[in-house]
Design an enzyme around this catalytic site. Structure first.
Site, PDB file in Angstrom:
ATOM      1  N   ASP A  79      43.908  45.502  46.610  1.00  0.00           N
ATOM      2  CA  ASP A  79      43.012  44.642  45.823  1.00  0.00           C
ATOM      3  C   ASP A  79      41.941  44.095  46.763  1.00  0.00           C
ATOM      4  O   ASP A  79      42.267  43.477  47.776  1.00  0.00           O
ATOM      5  CB  ASP A  79      43.848  43.495  45.224  1.00  0.00           C
ATOM      6  CG  ASP A  79      43.064  42.661  44.209  1.00  0.00           C
ATOM      7  OD1 ASP A  79      41.825  42.686  44.221  1.00  0.00           O
ATOM      8  OD2 ASP A  79      43.723  41.966  43.404  1.00  0.00           O
ATOM      9  N   ASP A  90      35.297  42.554  42.150  1.00  0.00           N
ATOM     10  CA  ASP A  90      36.734  42.394  42.408  1.00  0.00           C
ATOM     11  C   ASP A  90      37.422  43.600  41.766  1.00  0.00           C
ATOM     12  O   ASP A  90      37.255  43.831  40.567  1.00  0.00           O
ATOM     13  CB  ASP A  90      37.164  41.066  41.766  1.00  0.00           C
ATOM     14  CG  ASP A  90      38.627  40.720  41.977  1.00  0.00           C
ATOM     15  OD1 ASP A  90      39.340  41.472  42.663  1.00  0.00           O
ATOM     16  OD2 ASP A  90      39.054  39.666  41.444  1.00  0.00           O
ATOM     17  N   HIS A 152      39.654  36.895  35.159  1.00  0.00           N
ATOM     18  CA  HIS A 152      38.901  35.651  35.335  1.00  0.00           C
ATOM     19  C   HIS A 152      37.406  35.892  35.258  1.00  0.00           C
ATOM     20  O   HIS A 152      36.912  36.951  35.644  1.00  0.00           O
ATOM     21  CB  HIS A 152      39.248  35.032  36.684  1.00  0.00           C
ATOM     22  CG  HIS A 152      39.275  36.028  37.814  1.00  0.00           C
ATOM     23  ND1 HIS A 152      38.216  36.216  38.646  1.00  0.00           N
ATOM     24  CD2 HIS A 152      40.229  36.926  38.216  1.00  0.00           C
ATOM     25  CE1 HIS A 152      38.519  37.170  39.527  1.00  0.00           C
ATOM     26  NE2 HIS A 152      39.731  37.633  39.282  1.00  0.00           N
ATOM     27  N   HIS A 160      37.118  32.600  40.773  1.00  0.00           N
ATOM     28  CA  HIS A 160      37.819  32.243  39.534  1.00  0.00           C
ATOM     29  C   HIS A 160      37.025  31.136  38.861  1.00  0.00           C
ATOM     30  O   HIS A 160      37.209  29.961  39.144  1.00  0.00           O
ATOM     31  CB  HIS A 160      39.252  31.798  39.812  1.00  0.00           C
ATOM     32  CG  HIS A 160      40.099  32.909  40.347  1.00  0.00           C
ATOM     33  ND1 HIS A 160      40.390  33.039  41.682  1.00  0.00           N
ATOM     34  CD2 HIS A 160      40.690  33.961  39.755  1.00  0.00           C
ATOM     35  CE1 HIS A 160      41.128  34.122  41.867  1.00  0.00           C
ATOM     36  NE2 HIS A 160      41.324  34.704  40.714  1.00  0.00           N
ATOM     37  N   GLU A 185      42.258  42.308  34.950  1.00  0.00           N
ATOM     38  CA  GLU A 185      43.314  42.826  35.795  1.00  0.00           C
ATOM     39  C   GLU A 185      44.702  42.788  35.158  1.00  0.00           C
ATOM     40  O   GLU A 185      45.483  41.890  35.425  1.00  0.00           O
ATOM     41  CB  GLU A 185      43.330  42.125  37.153  1.00  0.00           C
ATOM     42  CG  GLU A 185      43.249  40.619  37.131  1.00  0.00           C
ATOM     43  CD  GLU A 185      43.153  40.054  38.553  1.00  0.00           C
ATOM     44  OE1 GLU A 185      43.886  40.509  39.436  1.00  0.00           O
ATOM     45  OE2 GLU A 185      42.333  39.141  38.761  1.00  0.00           O
ATOM     46  N   GLU A 276      42.352  46.927  38.262  1.00  0.00           N
ATOM     47  CA  GLU A 276      41.330  45.892  38.072  1.00  0.00           C
ATOM     48  C   GLU A 276      39.917  46.449  38.243  1.00  0.00           C
ATOM     49  O   GLU A 276      39.653  47.251  39.140  1.00  0.00           O
ATOM     50  CB  GLU A 276      41.541  44.750  39.087  1.00  0.00           C
ATOM     51  CG  GLU A 276      40.523  43.614  38.957  1.00  0.00           C
ATOM     52  CD  GLU A 276      40.816  42.429  39.879  1.00  0.00           C
ATOM     53  OE1 GLU A 276      41.488  42.630  40.907  1.00  0.00           O
ATOM     54  OE2 GLU A 276      40.374  41.316  39.561  1.00  0.00           O
TER      55      GLU A 276
HETATM   56 MN    MN Z   1      40.744  39.276  40.312  1.00  0.00          MN
HETATM   57 MN    MN Z   2      41.480  41.389  42.610  1.00  0.00          MN
END
Ligand code: MN
Ligand code: MN
Length: 291
Positions: A79, A90, A152, A160, A185, A276
């Site tokens: 990640d 992200d 998010h 976030h 995600e 994600e």
């Molecule tokens: Mn994330």
């Molecule tokens: Mn992530």
């Protein structure tokens, strides 16, 4: 556009990292190479790249002293986050190292749930509709979504921010608006679908930038380099040395100026897959982290 540029660098780093994940290789070596690739591509980190394995669901950062190696039975989540002028991408994927692709279905469950969810990022979609779609796909595979983790909203320098994207039908009717940015995600697990706090991760974030007499130098460095984005202890130790760096972090944590994230583990010991992407809400959603 910065969001798309960050997305491209993140996507390429993720695929590069995926190819490095092999039994007998150290987690810390993969993270180091991924970091080097992001820097070579002129991206900045939105947070330290993380490799969480098996029932560890998130927030595992293998620092240079971490000797853990990938093993043949591991289910590996990579990640990572890239930012350009605070515009964040992200993205994450799961690699199954088991010899007979034992976890194929579990990996597909989060991946398919993500694919389905991304089609819904159009203006006016209520958030719960996305959660419902994710839950249905994962349960359809015979697994559970992680209910106390969510996607998010993303805003400049805020990983976030604002709204959360549920991984189950949570009845939140808040509608999406054009040009909002989200990280989506889904996590799928063989367990009961909740994470609990594990060990301290060494990953911190600035939460309350008030004055600190004894932690001032470390605090100023954090503000200048990371603002409110997550960073790892090793980035502080590299700058200040072990003694001053650790001392500064301890003081700032005690004064509640910074917050340390715990590792997150599936509470019933289930293994966990994750997929994600980052998406911009449009009539035709833009997935910034897709190549
Ligand atoms: Mn994330
Ligand atoms: Mn992530």
């Amino acid at each position: 556009m910065s969001y798309e540029k960050a997305g491209k660098i993140a996507a390429e780093a993720l695929q590069y990292g995926r190819r490095l994940i092999k039994p007998g290789i150290k987690l810390s070596e993969v993270v180091k190479k991924v970091e080097e690739k992001i820097i070579a591509d002129k991206g900045a980190f939105a947070f330290p790249p993380q490799i969480s394995m098996n029932n560890i669901t998130a927030h595992y950062y293998p620092d240079p002293s971490d000797d853990t190696e990938f093993k043949e039975e591991d289910l590996v989540k990579l990640d990572l986050g890239v930012q350009i002028n605070g515009h964040i991408a992200d993205t994450a994927l799961t690699v199954d190292l088991s010899e007979n692709n034992e976890h194929l279905e579990l990996v597909k469950a989060s991946k398919d749930a993500l694919k389905e969810a991304l089609t819904l990022f159009t203006p006016e979609t209520p958030l719960t509709k996305i959660g419902k779609a994710i839950e249905e796909v994962i349960v359809g595979y015979g697994f559970q979504p992680i209910r106390n983790l969510s996607g998010h909203e993303i805003k400049p320098y805020e990983l976030h921010a604002g709204l959360t994207v549920p991984n189950f039908n949570n009845k939140d009717r808040t509608p999406l608006e054009e040009n909002q940015v989200f990280a989506v995600e889904p996590f799928a697990t063989t367990g009961d679908g909740y994470v609990k706090d594990g060990k301290p991760s060494g990953i911190y974030k600035l939460v309350n930038p008030k004055n600190s007499r004894s932690g001032r130098d470390v605090l100023n460095f954090i503000i200048d380099n990371f603002k409110t984005l997550p960073f790892h202890k090793s980035q502080i130790l590299k700058k200040f040395g072990d003694f001053k760096g650790s001392f500064g972090l301890r003081i700032l944590e005690r004064e509640e100026i910074i917050h340390q994230y715990p590792q997150l583990v599936e509470r019933s010991g289930g293994i966990v897959s994750q997929a994600e992407h980052t998406v911009i809400v449009k009539d035709k959603p833009i997935i910034t982290t897709k190549i």
